[in-house]
Design a protein around this motif. Structure first.
Motif, PDB file in Angstrom:
ATOM      1  N   ASN A 191     -32.290  68.842  -1.227  1.00 18.88           N
ATOM      2  CA  ASN A 191     -31.782  68.566  -2.574  1.00 18.88           C
ATOM      3  C   ASN A 191     -30.941  67.300  -2.575  1.00 18.88           C
ATOM      4  N   SER A 192     -30.696  66.786  -3.752  1.00 15.93           N
ATOM      5  CA  SER A 192     -29.865  65.581  -3.914  1.00 15.93           C
ATOM      6  C   SER A 192     -30.310  64.481  -2.955  1.00 15.93           C
ATOM      7  N   LEU A 193     -31.592  64.228  -2.942  1.00 18.10           N
ATOM      8  CA  LEU A 193     -32.149  63.258  -1.995  1.00 18.10           C
ATOM      9  C   LEU A 193     -31.665  61.847  -2.304  1.00 18.10           C
ATOM     10  N   ILE A 225     -32.728  76.019  13.366  1.00 19.86           N
ATOM     11  CA  ILE A 225     -32.431  77.424  13.124  1.00 19.86           C
ATOM     12  C   ILE A 225     -32.921  78.241  14.309  1.00 19.86           C
ATOM     13  N   THR A 226     -32.064  79.127  14.789  1.00 20.85           N
ATOM     14  CA  THR A 226     -32.428  79.972  15.918  1.00 20.85           C
ATOM     15  C   THR A 226     -33.213  81.188  15.445  1.00 20.85           C
ATOM     16  N   ARG A 227     -33.745  81.923  16.393  1.00 19.44           N
ATOM     17  CA  ARG A 227     -34.505  83.114  16.048  1.00 19.44           C
ATOM     18  C   ARG A 227     -33.628  84.127  15.313  1.00 19.44           C
ATOM     19  N   GLY A 228     -32.359  84.144  15.657  1.00 19.14           N
ATOM     20  CA  GLY A 228     -31.435  85.064  15.009  1.00 19.14           C
ATOM     21  C   GLY A 228     -30.923  84.598  13.667  1.00 19.14           C
ATOM     22  N   GLY A 229     -31.268  83.369  13.295  1.00 19.68           N
ATOM     23  CA  GLY A 229     -30.888  82.880  11.973  1.00 19.68           C
ATOM     24  C   GLY A 229     -29.689  81.944  11.941  1.00 19.68           C
ATOM     25  N   SER A 230     -29.118  81.629  13.091  1.00 17.11           N
ATOM     26  CA  SER A 230     -28.025  80.664  13.108  1.00 17.11           C
ATOM     27  C   SER A 230     -28.576  79.273  12.818  1.00 17.11           C
ATOM     28  N   THR A 231     -27.855  78.528  12.003  1.00 14.03           N
ATOM     29  CA  THR A 231     -28.332  77.207  11.592  1.00 14.03           C
ATOM     30  C   THR A 231     -27.372  76.106  12.027  1.00 14.03           C
ATOM     31  N   PHE A 232     -27.909  74.904  12.141  1.00 15.17           N
ATOM     32  CA  PHE A 232     -27.079  73.740  12.431  1.00 15.17           C
ATOM     33  C   PHE A 232     -27.715  72.541  11.731  1.00 15.17           C
ATOM     34  N   TYR A 233     -26.844  71.627  11.311  1.00 19.01           N
ATOM     35  CA  TYR A 233     -27.270  70.482  10.506  1.00 19.01           C
ATOM     36  C   TYR A 233     -26.593  69.203  11.002  1.00 19.01           C
ATOM     37  N   SER A 234     -27.269  68.088  10.766  1.00 16.84           N
ATOM     38  CA  SER A 234     -26.605  66.813  10.988  1.00 16.84           C
ATOM     39  C   SER A 234     -25.597  66.603   9.866  1.00 16.84           C
ATOM     40  N   ASP A 235     -24.566  65.848  10.143  1.00 17.12           N
ATOM     41  CA  ASP A 235     -23.526  65.626   9.136  1.00 17.12           C
ATOM     42  C   ASP A 235     -24.089  64.964   7.880  1.00 17.12           C
ATOM     43  N   SER A 236     -25.114  64.159   8.042  1.00 14.99           N
ATOM     44  CA  SER A 236     -25.641  63.402   6.909  1.00 14.99           C
ATOM     45  C   SER A 236     -26.356  64.273   5.881  1.00 14.99           C
ATOM     46  N   VAL A 237     -26.733  65.486   6.248  1.00 19.57           N
ATOM     47  CA  VAL A 237     -27.471  66.325   5.305  1.00 19.57           C
ATOM     48  C   VAL A 237     -26.734  67.613   4.947  1.00 19.57           C
ATOM     49  N   MET A 259     -36.488  76.623  15.782  1.00 20.60           N
ATOM     50  CA  MET A 259     -37.360  75.805  14.942  1.00 20.60           C
ATOM     51  C   MET A 259     -36.477  74.739  14.316  1.00 20.60           C
ATOM     52  N   ALA A 260     -36.944  73.519  14.310  1.00 23.96           N
ATOM     53  CA  ALA A 260     -36.079  72.429  13.862  1.00 23.96           C
ATOM     54  C   ALA A 260     -36.868  71.358  13.123  1.00 23.96           C
ATOM     55  N   TRP A 261     -36.127  70.570  12.386  1.00 29.87           N
ATOM     56  CA  TRP A 261     -36.672  69.392  11.716  1.00 29.87           C
ATOM     57  C   TRP A 261     -35.951  68.150  12.243  1.00 29.87           C
ATOM     58  N   TYR A 262     -36.735  67.130  12.522  1.00 30.54           N
ATOM     59  CA  TYR A 262     -36.237  65.821  12.887  1.00 30.54           C
ATOM     60  C   TYR A 262     -36.793  64.816  11.892  1.00 30.54           C
ATOM     61  N   ARG A 263     -36.229  63.622  11.898  1.00 26.30           N
ATOM     62  CA  ARG A 263     -36.778  62.556  11.063  1.00 26.30           C
ATOM     63  C   ARG A 263     -36.648  61.231  11.779  1.00 26.30           C
ATOM     64  N   GLN A 296     -34.588  55.549  15.848  1.00 26.70           N
ATOM     65  CA  GLN A 296     -34.958  56.654  16.714  1.00 26.70           C
ATOM     66  C   GLN A 296     -35.142  57.928  15.905  1.00 26.70           C
ATOM     67  N   ARG A 297     -35.784  58.895  16.527  1.00 28.53           N
ATOM     68  CA  ARG A 297     -35.979  60.200  15.890  1.00 28.53           C
ATOM     69  C   ARG A 297     -34.689  61.009  16.042  1.00 28.53           C
ATOM     70  N   ASP A 298     -34.168  61.471  14.932  1.00 35.66           N
ATOM     71  CA  ASP A 298     -32.895  62.187  14.926  1.00 35.66           C
ATOM     72  C   ASP A 298     -33.055  63.606  14.411  1.00 35.66           C
ATOM     73  N   LEU A 299     -32.237  64.498  14.930  1.00 42.64           N
ATOM     74  CA  LEU A 299     -32.214  65.874  14.464  1.00 42.64           C
ATOM     75  C   LEU A 299     -31.667  65.944  13.046  1.00 42.64           C
ATOM     76  N   VAL A 300     -32.347  66.696  12.202  1.00 43.03           N
ATOM     77  CA  VAL A 300     -31.872  66.930  10.841  1.00 43.03           C
ATOM     78  C   VAL A 300     -31.242  68.308  10.727  1.00 43.03           C
ATOM     79  N   ALA A 301     -31.966  69.329  11.163  1.00 36.99           N
ATOM     80  CA  ALA A 301     -31.478  70.709  11.056  1.00 36.99           C
ATOM     81  C   ALA A 301     -32.272  71.587  12.011  1.00 36.99           C
TER      82      ALA A 301
END
Length: 115
Positions: A83-85, A51-63, A34-38, A44-49
């Motif tokens: 936070n800290s928008l 999360i896998t089914r097992g709970g591993s997460t990944f984020y763009s450097d900007s957030v 499950m992921a969020w893009y913006r 272009q549409r970019d990946l923000v963050a």
């Protein structure tokens, strides 16, 4: 068929917080990621963050350090705590769910960071 309903966007001042939600329903079996893009105007549409089914997460450097992604596997819902928008975070935010062999997008929710 899979339906995604997003909520939580809005107008917030710089330094403020918002929490986005995306609930998936329909023919859902074993959502992998499950992921969020913006997408900001003219960009272009970019990946923000994500999360896998097992709970591993990944984020763009900007957030990193400001946003936190989480999910509820029982409710098939993904969250994005922001936070800290900053004004640069202004965009339409889309959730995506990835199943085996297919992916689906939400309709998008507007986030505007402005004083």
């Amino acid at each position: 068929q899979v339906q995604l309903v997003e909520s939580g966007g809005g107008l917030v001042q710089p330094g403020g917080s918002l929490r986005l939600s995306c609930a998936a329903s329909g023919s859902i079996f074993n959502i992998n990621v499950m992921a969020w893009y913006r997408q900001a105007p003219g960009k272009q549409r970019d990946l923000v963050a994500g999360i896998t089914r097992g709970g591993s997460t990944f984020y763009s450097d900007s957030v990193k350090g400001r946003f936190t992604i989480s999910r509820d596997n029982v409710e098939n819902t993904v969250y994005l705590q922001m936070n800290s928008l900053k004004p640069d975070d202004t965009a339409v935010y889309y959730c995506q769910v990835v199943l085996v062999g297919s992916s689906y997008w939400g309709q998008g929710t507007q986030v505007t960071v402005s004083s």
